[in-house]
Enzyme design. Structure first.
Site, short mmCIF file in Angstrom:
data_model
loop_
_atom_site.label_atom_id
_atom_site.label_comp_id
_atom_site.label_asym_id
_atom_site.label_seq_id
_atom_site.Cartn_x
_atom_site.Cartn_y
_atom_site.Cartn_z
N ASN A 159 48.84 45.10 36.72
CA ASN A 159 49.01 45.70 34.78
C ASN A 159 48.71 46.89 33.93
OD1 ASN A 159 47.22 44.52 34.30
ND2 ASN A 159 47.87 42.36 33.03
N HIS B 236 42.68 46.33 31.57
CA HIS B 236 42.20 45.52 31.04
C HIS B 236 41.64 45.70 29.59
CE1 HIS B 236 39.08 41.94 30.16
NE2 HIS B 236 38.48 42.89 29.77
N1 UDP Z 1 47.43 37.65 35.71
C1 UDP Z 1 47.89 37.59 36.82
N2 UDP Z 1 48.65 36.43 37.14
C2 UDP Z 1 49.64 35.53 35.79
C3 UDP Z 1 48.53 35.88 34.42
C4 UDP Z 1 47.31 37.00 34.58
O1 UDP Z 1 47.61 38.03 38.05
O2 UDP Z 1 49.97 35.21 35.88
C5 UDP Z 1 45.68 38.72 36.28
C6 UDP Z 1 46.20 39.91 35.27
O3 UDP Z 1 46.21 41.23 35.88
C7 UDP Z 1 46.00 39.70 33.57
C8 UDP Z 1 44.65 39.57 34.56
O4 UDP Z 1 45.14 38.62 35.84
O5 UDP Z 1 45.45 40.83 33.12
C9 UDP Z 1 43.74 38.57 33.37
O6 UDP Z 1 45.15 37.73 32.94
P1 UDP Z 1 44.93 37.84 31.49
O7 UDP Z 1 45.53 36.18 30.97
O8 UDP Z 1 43.48 36.99 30.26
O9 UDP Z 1 45.28 38.96 30.56
P2 UDP Z 1 45.12 40.25 29.70
O10 UDP Z 1 43.72 39.81 28.70
O11 UDP Z 1 44.79 40.93 30.77
O12 UDP Z 1 46.12 40.11 29.68
MG MG Z 2 42.80 38.64 28.54
#
Ligand code: UDP
Ligand code: MG
Length: 140
Positions: free
Chosen positions: A114, A117
């Site tokens: 996505n 970060h």
């Molecule tokens: N991620 C994933 N599957 C999920 C949720 C998260 O692969 O179901 C990955 C995605 O790359 C995400 C990262 O893990 O950006 C960290 O997750 P977080 O929930 O912290 O999301 P963010 O803060 O990046 O929006």
């Molecule tokens: Mg996060």
């Protein structure tokens, strides 16, 4: 609102597609200043340390493998309310839920790959900046 700093990472899916400049333009257009930036290649072990908070999640192995799969650009963004503002510019984690015009709506390939970060709170921003940058690298 106070001036803040937050840690941003342009992820391997985005560096691979040559999107660094387009993503940086989104930050700058939103009033975020890139005060430090470097392009590096993480090992899976380093990616695991960075994402240690997700170690028990089912996607952890896939996430750390992906983060080590190509170069990333790590950067410090500065501005008024920079932590929340960056999260706004990034869009929701899953690009299917991301608001139009956000980085993830425009560029992300999937919930995992996505494109960016961003730190989620002042304490994590401080820790994550220190994970990648020394004080000498932060010139403002
Ligand atoms: N991620 C994933 N599957 C999920 C949720 C998260 O692969 O179901 C990955 C995605 O790359 C995400 C990262 O893990 O950006 C960290 O997750 P977080 O929930 O912290 O999301 P963010 O803060 O990046 O929006
Ligand atoms: Mg996060």
């Amino acid at each position: 609102m106070a001036t803040e700093r937050t840690l941003s990472i342009i992820k391997p899916d985005a560096t691979k597609r040559n999107l660094t400049g387009k993503i940086n333009a989104k930050f700058e257009d939103a009033g975020l200043r890139i005060v430090a930036q470097k392009r590096i290649q993480l090992t899976q072990d380093q990616a695991g340390k960075f994402y240690a908070v997700h170690a028990e999640r089912p996607f952890f192995g896939e996430l750390t493998e992906f983060m080590a799969s190509g170069p990333v650009v790590v950067q410090v963004l500065e501005g008024e309310g920079a932590i929340a503002k960056n999260r706004e510019v990034m869009g929701a984690t899953n690009p299917a839920d991301a608001a139009p015009g956000t980085i993830r709506a425009e560029f992300a390939e999937s919930v995992g790959e996505n494109s960016v970060h961003g730190s989620d709170a002042p304490d994590t921003a401080k820790e994550e900046i220190a994970f990648f940058f020394s004080g000498l690298e932060l010139v403002g």
